[in-house]
Design an enzyme around this catalytic site. Structure first.
Site, PDB file in Angstrom:
ATOM      1  N   ARG A  39       0.796  -1.116  -0.008  1.00  0.00           N
ATOM      2  CA  ARG A  39      -0.034  -0.059  -0.015  1.00  0.00           C
ATOM      3  C   ARG A  39       0.802   1.365   0.016  1.00  0.00           C
ATOM      4  NH1 ARG A  39      -4.181  -1.001   4.556  1.00  0.00           N
ATOM      5  NH2 ARG A  39      -4.215   0.966   4.325  1.00  0.00           N
ATOM      6  N   GLU A  82      -0.779  22.308 -15.825  1.00  0.00           N
ATOM      7  CA  GLU A  82      -0.390  23.770 -15.355  1.00  0.00           C
ATOM      8  C   GLU A  82       0.705  24.197 -15.786  1.00  0.00           C
ATOM      9  OE1 GLU A  82      -2.852  25.139 -13.629  1.00  0.00           O
ATOM     10  OE2 GLU A  82      -4.287  23.432 -13.947  1.00  0.00           O
ATOM     11  N   GLU A  87       1.495  25.309  -5.578  1.00  0.00           N
ATOM     12  CA  GLU A  87       1.037  25.126  -6.908  1.00  0.00           C
ATOM     13  C   GLU A  87      -0.050  23.734  -6.978  1.00  0.00           C
ATOM     14  OE1 GLU A  87      -0.435  26.271 -10.278  1.00  0.00           O
ATOM     15  OE2 GLU A  87       1.275  27.568  -9.327  1.00  0.00           O
ATOM     16  N   GLU A 112      -8.468  24.437  -7.722  1.00  0.00           N
ATOM     17  CA  GLU A 112      -9.304  24.653  -9.171  1.00  0.00           C
ATOM     18  C   GLU A 112      -9.895  23.465  -9.721  1.00  0.00           C
ATOM     19  OE1 GLU A 112      -6.150  25.952 -11.545  1.00  0.00           O
ATOM     20  OE2 GLU A 112      -6.047  28.090 -10.808  1.00  0.00           O
ATOM     21  N   LYS A 130     -10.700  30.390  -5.905  1.00  0.00           N
ATOM     22  CA  LYS A 130      -9.778  30.147  -6.826  1.00  0.00           C
ATOM     23  C   LYS A 130      -8.647  31.430  -6.715  1.00  0.00           C
ATOM     24  CE  LYS A 130     -11.522  27.681 -10.798  1.00  0.00           C
ATOM     25  NZ  LYS A 130     -11.954  27.792 -12.131  1.00  0.00           N
ATOM     26  N   ASP A 131      -9.070  32.518  -6.361  1.00  0.00           N
ATOM     27  CA  ASP A 131      -8.209  33.772  -6.296  1.00  0.00           C
ATOM     28  C   ASP A 131      -7.571  33.535  -5.012  1.00  0.00           C
ATOM     29  OD1 ASP A 131      -9.315  34.763  -8.520  1.00  0.00           O
ATOM     30  OD2 ASP A 131     -10.460  36.265  -7.608  1.00  0.00           O
TER      31      ASP A 131
END
Length: 160
Positions: free
Chosen positions: A2, A21, A62, A69, A87-88
């Site tokens: 696992r 991205e 990120e 997102e 999101k901002d």
């Protein structure tokens, strides 16, 4: 077993983020150049630790931004002001980490003698300057197209 699967899933998430991205590709390329050029600088293990932490923070931010997102896009079928705010804020977290990573970089790499050494290295070795130019072009293509875009372009050329 696992444990190995959890690493597989984690790497799959990182690869997804790199593939999808552009900002993650920018961070990846920037980190690569930082570590390559760090060889010209006199750095302690503590300085390297600071750089590693700064890079890790930006990349983790990120990844979390991408999570936010994706979840927001999945949950909202149409425009939603709350989704925009979430999101901002996630993008703002990346920006905060990136700005402070730059500040760490300035603190660690502000060594004018090393910049002169880098300049002399590349001016005295034209092939290395050419290699740097080629790596920059490859990096720009990687950032703009991403691995999947490059792969698709190569496949199309083979089919022609």
């Amino acid at each position: 077993m696992r444990l190995f699967k959890s690493f597989k899933y984690a790497f799959r998430g990182i690869v997804y983020c790199v593939n999808n991205e552009r900002n993650m590709r920018i961070h990846t390329v920037a980190a690569l150049y930082v570590f390559v050029f760090s060889l010209f600088f006199e750095m302690s293990r503590t300085s390297y630790a600071a750089i590693f932490l700064a890079v890790a923070m930006v990349m983790a931010a990120e990844l979390f931004n991408t999570v936010a997102e994706e979840l927001c896009d999945m949950s909202a079928a149409s425009f939603n002001p709350v989704v925009r705010i979430v999101k901002d804020m996630a993008a703002g977290a990346v920006l905060v980490c990136a700005v402070f990573a730059v500040a760490v970089g300035i603190c660690v790499f502000w060594q004018p003698a090393a910049f002169l050494q880098i300049f002399q290295f590349f001016t005295s070795k034209p092939l290395m300057l050419l290699a740097l130019a080629v790596s920059l072009v490859i990096s720009i293509v990687f950032i703009i197209s991403g691995p999947t875009g490059i792969r698709d372009r190569i496949r199309r050329k083979r089919e022609e």
